[in-house]
Write a protein that holds these residues in place. Structure first.
Motif, PDB file in Angstrom:
ATOM      1  N   LEU A 225       0.808  -1.216   0.000  1.00 34.76           N
ATOM      2  CA  LEU A 225       0.000   0.000   0.000  1.00 34.76           C
ATOM      3  C   LEU A 225       0.844   1.270   0.000  1.00 34.76           C
ATOM      4  N   CYS A 287      -3.261  -8.139  -2.212  1.00 42.43           N
ATOM      5  CA  CYS A 287      -3.207  -6.746  -1.740  1.00 42.43           C
ATOM      6  C   CYS A 287      -3.115  -5.777  -2.915  1.00 42.43           C
ATOM      7  N   LYS A 292      -5.564  -2.791  -2.254  1.00 43.57           N
ATOM      8  CA  LYS A 292      -5.040  -1.433  -2.529  1.00 43.57           C
ATOM      9  C   LYS A 292      -6.094  -0.535  -3.168  1.00 43.57           C
TER      10      LYS A 292
END
Length: 297
Positions: A225, A287, A292
């Motif tokens: 992230l 992710c 994200k």
């Protein structure tokens, strides 16, 4: 004929396209049970037979199972009911219909934990295993997809991760456990539904590619992230109070708490990962592709 329940849910929305892609080459027709057909994409609705209603309704499953060869079974958890009613009570009409229509094969979504010391006091998991037994007693050939926690559970933490850089759970920060992407569960289900050379009753663990602790997850989230993310361990009683405050049935809340306690005591650690039980999607990939966009939206 393959019948798919919960086709618009987390797993079903991945499973249905896989079956639509491969079913014609296997000579298979598809039938779905759905409360709201409008939730099905137009391209899907035109290629499947749609039975409108709840798959917890006896009349609906009786119509849906007529002439079918295989069923994908998933119970949508109803937190307004006691766990046994929400899972086994919901499935009772389908169990009768499976036997009445002589369905040959069923693939169901279940959980890890059978045979572990905590399996009989693992809350929702204990009930899920009882549901497997209920289906197996109908005489069908049955495969229970034995899953750990899903990556997708972290989508419920997207706001907290965005606003505070924090996600919470009740397990020890260093306890490693398997986790899995729902797309990988759908892929295993599709394979079993299309190649029904298997017989009898068994579990099929779907374990993801590696065990990860909450601290591992925080590190990966931070990397993917591009912002700091940390794990905060929540007391069990705080979790209970929060869930009751959301209006969930008190016994269902107890089932969640007991499941979480069992996971913190190794419920998901009883199956060895092998080439057959591992699944491909890494937490890093998930992710980047899913979490994200949700956090940065």
């Amino acid at each position: 004929m393959i019948v798919i329940t919960a086709p618009t849910g987390n797993i079903g929305r991945h499973l249905l396209p896989l079956l639509l892609e491969s079913a014609p080459t296997h000579g298979e027709e598809l039938r779905v049970i759905v409360r709201d057909p409008a939730r099905l994409p137009d391209a899907v609705r035109d290629r499947v037979e749609v039975i409108v209603g709840s798959h917890g309704d006896a009349e609906v499953v009786d119509r849906a199972f007529e002439g079918a060869d295989a069923v994908f079974w998933l119970v949508p958890p109803d937190s307004s009911l006691a766990p046994m009613d929400a899972y086994c009570g919901f499935t009772d009409p389908a169990a009768e219909a499976l036997a009445a229509h002589g369905i040959g094969h069923v693939v169901g979504v279940s959980a890890l934990g059978r045979g572990t010391p905590v399996a009989d006091r693992a809350g929702l998991v204990t009930v899920s295993l009882a549901l497997d037994d209920l289906i197996a007693k109908t005489g069908v050939s049955y495969r229970a997809l034995a899953n750990p926690s899903f990556f997708e559970n972290f989508l419920e933490e997207a706001d907290s991760i965005r606003e505070k850089g924090v996600f919470t759970d009740v397990v020890d920060a260093d306890r490693k456990a398997p986790l899995v992407a729902v797309a990988d569960i759908a892929a295993v289900a599709a394979r079993l539904l299309l190649d029904r050379s298997w017989t009898g009753v068994d579990e099929v663990p779907v374990l993801g590619p590696q065990d990860l602790s909450p601290n591992d997850l925080a590190r990966i989230m931070t990397e993917q992230l591009g912002r700091p993310v940390r794990y905060e361990r929540q007391p069990f009683e705080e979790l209970r109070t929060a869930l009751v405050g959301y209006g969930l049935d008190a016994t269902f809340v107890q089932g969640i708490v007991e499941m979480k306690q069992a996971k913190d005591n190794g419920l998901d650690a009883g199956v060895t990962r092998t080439a057959a039980t591992a699944s491909p999607t890494t937490f890093e990939q998930w992710c980047a592709q899913t979490l994200k966009p949700a956090v940065l939206s």
